[in-house]
Design an enzyme around this catalytic site. Structure first.
Site, PDB file in Angstrom:
ATOM      1  CB  SER A 142      -0.849   0.060   1.456  1.00 51.30           C
ATOM      2  OG  SER A 142      -1.537   1.099   1.538  1.00 51.30           O
ATOM      3  CE1 TYR A 155      -4.259  -2.229   5.426  1.00 51.60           C
ATOM      4  CE2 TYR A 155      -3.668  -0.054   4.962  1.00 51.60           C
ATOM      5  CZ  TYR A 155      -3.957  -1.440   4.555  1.00 51.60           C
ATOM      6  OH  TYR A 155      -4.419  -1.404   3.179  1.00 51.60           O
TER       7      TYR A 155
HETATM    8  P1  NDP Z   1     -11.689  -5.677  -0.273  1.00 50.74           P
HETATM    9  O1  NDP Z   1     -12.378  -5.584   1.123  1.00 50.74           O
HETATM   10  O2  NDP Z   1     -12.806  -5.359  -1.151  1.00 50.74           O
HETATM   11  O3  NDP Z   1     -11.154  -7.081  -0.463  1.00 50.74           O
HETATM   12  C1  NDP Z   1     -10.200  -7.949   0.745  1.00 50.74           C
HETATM   13  C2  NDP Z   1     -10.287  -9.166   0.049  1.00 50.74           C
HETATM   14  O4  NDP Z   1      -9.619 -10.093   1.096  1.00 50.74           O
HETATM   15  C3  NDP Z   1     -11.588  -9.806   0.060  1.00 50.74           C
HETATM   16  O5  NDP Z   1     -11.515 -10.659  -1.083  1.00 50.74           O
HETATM   17  C4  NDP Z   1     -11.600 -10.663   1.275  1.00 50.74           C
HETATM   18  O6  NDP Z   1     -12.277 -11.916   0.938  1.00 50.74           O
HETATM   19  C5  NDP Z   1     -10.226 -11.000   1.366  1.00 50.74           C
HETATM   20  N1  NDP Z   1      -9.750 -11.601   2.779  1.00 50.74           N
HETATM   21  C6  NDP Z   1      -9.923 -11.009   4.188  1.00 50.74           C
HETATM   22  N2  NDP Z   1      -9.589 -11.713   5.052  1.00 50.74           N
HETATM   23  C7  NDP Z   1      -9.373 -12.966   4.524  1.00 50.74           C
HETATM   24  C8  NDP Z   1      -8.725 -14.113   5.308  1.00 50.74           C
HETATM   25  N3  NDP Z   1      -8.654 -14.261   6.419  1.00 50.74           N
HETATM   26  N4  NDP Z   1      -8.598 -15.129   4.179  1.00 50.74           N
HETATM   27  C9  NDP Z   1      -8.705 -15.053   2.992  1.00 50.74           C
HETATM   28  N5  NDP Z   1      -9.197 -14.046   2.356  1.00 50.74           N
HETATM   29  C10 NDP Z   1      -9.389 -12.862   3.172  1.00 50.74           C
HETATM   30  O7  NDP Z   1     -10.546  -4.934  -0.123  1.00 50.74           O
HETATM   31  P2  NDP Z   1      -9.357  -4.379  -1.285  1.00 50.74           P
HETATM   32  O8  NDP Z   1      -9.652  -4.917  -2.634  1.00 50.74           O
HETATM   33  O9  NDP Z   1      -9.513  -2.977  -1.409  1.00 50.74           O
HETATM   34  O10 NDP Z   1      -8.031  -5.104  -0.709  1.00 50.74           O
HETATM   35  C11 NDP Z   1      -7.270  -5.853  -1.402  1.00 50.74           C
HETATM   36  C12 NDP Z   1      -5.854  -5.446  -0.787  1.00 50.74           C
HETATM   37  O11 NDP Z   1      -5.522  -4.098  -1.372  1.00 50.74           O
HETATM   38  C13 NDP Z   1      -5.541  -5.460   0.506  1.00 50.74           C
HETATM   39  O12 NDP Z   1      -4.389  -6.241   0.700  1.00 50.74           O
HETATM   40  C14 NDP Z   1      -5.443  -4.077   1.103  1.00 50.74           C
HETATM   41  O13 NDP Z   1      -4.837  -3.757   2.143  1.00 50.74           O
HETATM   42  C15 NDP Z   1      -5.039  -3.509  -0.293  1.00 50.74           C
HETATM   43  N6  NDP Z   1      -4.983  -2.085  -0.497  1.00 50.74           N
HETATM   44  C16 NDP Z   1      -6.475  -1.497  -0.716  1.00 50.74           C
HETATM   45  C17 NDP Z   1      -6.406  -0.187  -0.896  1.00 50.74           C
HETATM   46  C18 NDP Z   1      -7.597   0.596  -1.167  1.00 50.74           C
HETATM   47  O14 NDP Z   1      -7.735   1.766  -1.034  1.00 50.74           O
HETATM   48  N7  NDP Z   1      -8.652  -0.163  -1.207  1.00 50.74           N
HETATM   49  C19 NDP Z   1      -5.303   0.851  -0.879  1.00 50.74           C
HETATM   50  C20 NDP Z   1      -3.975   0.054  -0.385  1.00 50.74           C
HETATM   51  C21 NDP Z   1      -3.956  -1.293  -0.362  1.00 50.74           C
HETATM   52  P3  NDP Z   1     -13.153 -12.880   2.065  1.00 50.74           P
HETATM   53  O15 NDP Z   1     -13.889 -11.890   3.256  1.00 50.74           O
HETATM   54  O16 NDP Z   1     -14.277 -13.511   1.176  1.00 50.74           O
HETATM   55  O17 NDP Z   1     -12.375 -13.944   2.605  1.00 50.74           O
END
Ligand code: NDP
Length: 246
Positions: A142, A155
């Site tokens: 990030s 975080y």
């Molecule tokens: P979302 O919340 O839309 O997606 C997060 C994903 O992580 C979901 O598919 C969720 O699936 C999965 N997840 C969470 N916990 C678990 C777990 N224990 N096991 C398996 N899967 C898990 O967020 P984003 O798409 O934004 O996030 C994707 C990445 O991007 C993250 O690492 C986030 O930190 C990073 N990021 C995002 C930013 C933003 O502004 N959105 C900025 C910078 C970085 P499920 O709940 O079905 O398990």
């Protein structure tokens, strides 16, 4: 697209946001996508929709905080396709809070998902990639892996750690021809904000997300990294909305 067609790509956090968008972009470019997350129904729907568009996808419900489940995900992929070309460690949560709130359970969850999940993913695929002397590990950090502000302590800590882990991995596996990429998104419109339990912080982050990018913008940066020739490793990409200051 060059160097994407036919590649077997494991993608964690595929059930929403950046993961879902990346699955769509990679499948449309001929990759065989292995979808992983906890919400089975979402994965089922995504697989069906990718196949309708002519893509190849399988899924396995996986909790990235389980070392065993991550090992099983790699085995399932290898048994189905006979190789693992790319792992995208994308799953993440962002329950921001002040340290004095002592949301210790949320700290633990962030460390488990954002940091240990990445390590378990690396551990699961490395033997396959080292054996072939070929592979690509992409870890989603990030902008907060570069800078820190109030309420981001844990975080950001996990996202700094993802960058540190990935660069050590790069050095250790250079001789095995394994590429590494760190992806650092800025503000992206996804479900991530829902993981914040402090309502004031959630509101201020939601306000900040007014300028956010669509998840496809990050998916395309991942596509770019994978599509380079094998001898070219794109080690880090930072993608912000143009008008994001931090
Ligand atoms: P979302 O919340 O839309 O997606 C997060 C994903 O992580 C979901 O598919 C969720 O699936 C999965 N997840 C969470 N916990 C678990 C777990 N224990 N096991 C398996 N899967 C898990 O967020 P984003 O798409 O934004 O996030 C994707 C990445 O991007 C993250 O690492 C986030 O930190 C990073 N990021 C995002 C930013 C933003 O502004 N959105 C900025 C910078 C970085 P499920 O709940 O079905 O398990």
């Amino acid at each position: 697209m060059l160097n994407v067609e036919g590649k077997v790509v494991i993608l964690t956090g595929a059930s929403s946001g950046i993961g879902e968008a990346t699955a769509k972009v990679l499948a449309a470019n001929g990759a065989k996508v292995v979808l992983a997350a906890r919400r089975e129904e979402r994965l089922q729907q995504l697989k069906a929709s990718l196949e309708t568009q002519g893509g190849t996808a399988i899924f396995k419900t996986t909790d990235v905080t389980s070392h065993k489940e991550m090992e099983e995900l790699a085995e399932f992929t290898f048994d189905t396709f006979g190789q693992i070309d790319v792992l995208i460690n994308n799953a993440g949560i962002m329950p921001l809070s002040f340290l004095h709130e002592k949301k210790v359970d949320e700290w633990d969850r962030m460390i488990d998902v954002n940091m240990k999940g990445v390590l378990y993913g690396i551990a699961a695929v490395l033997p396959y990639m080292r054996e072939r002397k070929q592979g690509h590990i992409i870890n989603v950090s990030s902008v907060t892996g570069h800078i820190v502000r109030k309420t981001w302590a844990v975080y950001s800590g996990t996202k700094f750690a993802v960058r540190a882990i990935t660069d050590a991995l790069r050095q250790e596996e250079a001789e095995n021809n394994i590429r590494t990429t760190i992806i650092c998104p800025g503000a992206v419109s996804t479900e991530l904000v829902h993981t914040i339990s402090n309502e004031d912080i959630k509101k201020s982050i939601s306000d900040a997300l007014q300028i956010s990018l669509p998840a496809e913008a990050i998916a395309h940066s991942i596509l770019y990294a994978i599509s380079q020739p094998e001898h070219t490793a794109v080690n880090e990409i930072i993608v912000r909305p143009t008008n994001q200051e931090l």
